[in-house]
Design an enzyme around this catalytic site. Structure first.
Site, PDB file in Angstrom:
ATOM      1  N   THR A 215       0.870  -1.179   0.000  1.00 24.65           N
ATOM      2  CA  THR A 215       0.000   0.000   0.000  1.00 24.65           C
ATOM      3  C   THR A 215       0.906   1.228   0.000  1.00 24.65           C
ATOM      4  O   THR A 215       2.122   1.116   0.181  1.00 24.65           O
ATOM      5  CB  THR A 215      -0.892   0.045   1.254  1.00 24.65           C
ATOM      6  OG1 THR A 215      -0.066   0.230   2.414  1.00 24.65           O
ATOM      7  CG2 THR A 215      -1.712  -1.225   1.423  1.00 24.65           C
TER       8      THR A 215
ATOM      9  N   VAL B 298       7.311  -2.396   7.144  1.00 32.20           N
ATOM     10  CA  VAL B 298       7.234  -0.933   7.243  1.00 32.20           C
ATOM     11  C   VAL B 298       7.863  -0.322   5.992  1.00 32.20           C
ATOM     12  O   VAL B 298       9.035  -0.569   5.666  1.00 32.20           O
ATOM     13  CB  VAL B 298       7.957  -0.440   8.514  1.00 32.20           C
ATOM     14  CG1 VAL B 298       7.925   1.085   8.566  1.00 32.20           C
ATOM     15  CG2 VAL B 298       7.307  -1.041   9.752  1.00 32.20           C
ATOM     16  N   LYS B 299       7.047   0.473   5.289  1.00 38.42           N
ATOM     17  CA  LYS B 299       7.511   1.078   4.044  1.00 38.42           C
ATOM     18  C   LYS B 299       8.093   2.451   4.365  1.00 38.42           C
ATOM     19  O   LYS B 299       7.435   3.293   4.991  1.00 38.42           O
ATOM     20  CB  LYS B 299       6.322   1.185   3.078  1.00 38.42           C
ATOM     21  CG  LYS B 299       6.693   1.125   1.630  1.00 38.42           C
ATOM     22  CD  LYS B 299       5.448   0.896   0.790  1.00 38.42           C
ATOM     23  CE  LYS B 299       5.733   1.110  -0.682  1.00 38.42           C
ATOM     24  NZ  LYS B 299       4.507   1.094  -1.480  1.00 38.42           N
ATOM     25  N   VAL B 300       9.326   2.657   3.933  1.00 36.52           N
ATOM     26  CA  VAL B 300      10.098   3.837   4.321  1.00 36.52           C
ATOM     27  C   VAL B 300      10.639   4.517   3.064  1.00 36.52           C
ATOM     28  O   VAL B 300      11.158   3.837   2.168  1.00 36.52           O
ATOM     29  CB  VAL B 300      11.290   3.400   5.227  1.00 36.52           C
ATOM     30  CG1 VAL B 300      12.170   4.572   5.600  1.00 36.52           C
ATOM     31  CG2 VAL B 300      10.792   2.673   6.469  1.00 36.52           C
TER      32      VAL B 300
ATOM     33  N   ALA C  21       3.037  -1.253   4.867  1.00 39.04           N
ATOM     34  CA  ALA C  21       2.311  -0.069   5.343  1.00 39.04           C
ATOM     35  C   ALA C  21       3.329   1.063   5.457  1.00 39.04           C
ATOM     36  O   ALA C  21       4.375   0.901   6.103  1.00 39.04           O
ATOM     37  CB  ALA C  21       1.672  -0.359   6.702  1.00 39.04           C
TER      38      ALA C  21
END
Ligand code: G3P
Length: 214
Positions: free
Chosen positions: A27, A82-84, A56
């Protein structure tokens, strides 16, 4: 190659999950905004539909903020990635999150050296945006080839997650180049499945089936 769906729409995710073809979900804030629902609610619902990595994305852009948001997102479900963003503060946070045992997906990658540094920081996945490179007259798949080669040359464990996929040919090319993952919009998953000879062949079989005596 693993297939993820690039969507925050629960109906789209349920549709492809029911076919058994989806290994995970990605996402981003734009996709979540389209749902009109809070981020955490959307992410938890996705985790209930698909058993696999669910990316996310954090909103913070400073180290402390990214780490804090990343730890909070990771607590929502064991499958959260965790999207960074691929910025200096982001890579510092990736290093910390990785040492906490939290998986990360480093996003908005547009060149191979960015990807090399993300891998060194400890990213679980790197997301090169092939469609957005094509949009400005470049060749997004060249970047996938470069990153796959570089990661193989140095035995880097980060997985290449081909993102910003726009059409079925991107999926074929990603698989031929050895990308670990392709994250595909719902519409393109259906385009991949569609073939006029499948449809006309089925039509003929069904017509002939009516001629079979009972
Ligand atoms: O989720 C990241 C990426 O897949 C975005 O795609 O189509 O907005 O460039 P797009």
């Amino acid at each position: 190659m693993k297939i993820f769906i690039d969507s925050a729409d629960l109906d789209e995710i349920r549709d492809v999950a029911a076919m058994g073809v989806v290994d995970g979900v990605t996402t981003n804030p734009s996709l979540v905004a389209k749902t009109g629902k809070p981020l955490k609610e959307v992410i938890v619902s996705i985790c209930e539909i698909v058993e696999g990595p669910i990316s996310a994305e954090v909103i913070a852009t400073d180290y402390d903020g990214i780490v804090k948001e990343g730890r909070a997102l990771a607590k929502l479900h064991e499958n959260i990635v965790v999207k960074v963003p691929l910025i200096p503060e982001g890579l510092k946070a990736v290093r910390t999150l990785a040492s906490d045992g939290i998986q990360t997906n480093v996003t908005l990658c547009f060149n191979a050296t960015q990807a090399l540094l993300a891998a060194k920081a400890g990213a679980t996945y790197i997301s090169p945006f092939v469609g957005r490179i094509d949009d400005i007259g470049g060749d997004g798949m060249d970047l996938i080839e470069q990153i796959v080669d570089i990661y193989e040359n140095y035995d880097l464990e980060t997985e290449v997650l081909t993102a910003s996929i726009r059409h079925p040919l991107h999926v074929v090319q990603a698989a031929m180049l050895g990308a670990h993952v392709a994250t595909i919009p719902h519409k393109v998953i259906h385009q991949v499945l569609k073939h006029p000879l499948t449809d006309s062949g089925l039509e003929r079989f069904l017509a002939d089936a009516k001629k079979i005596p009972s």
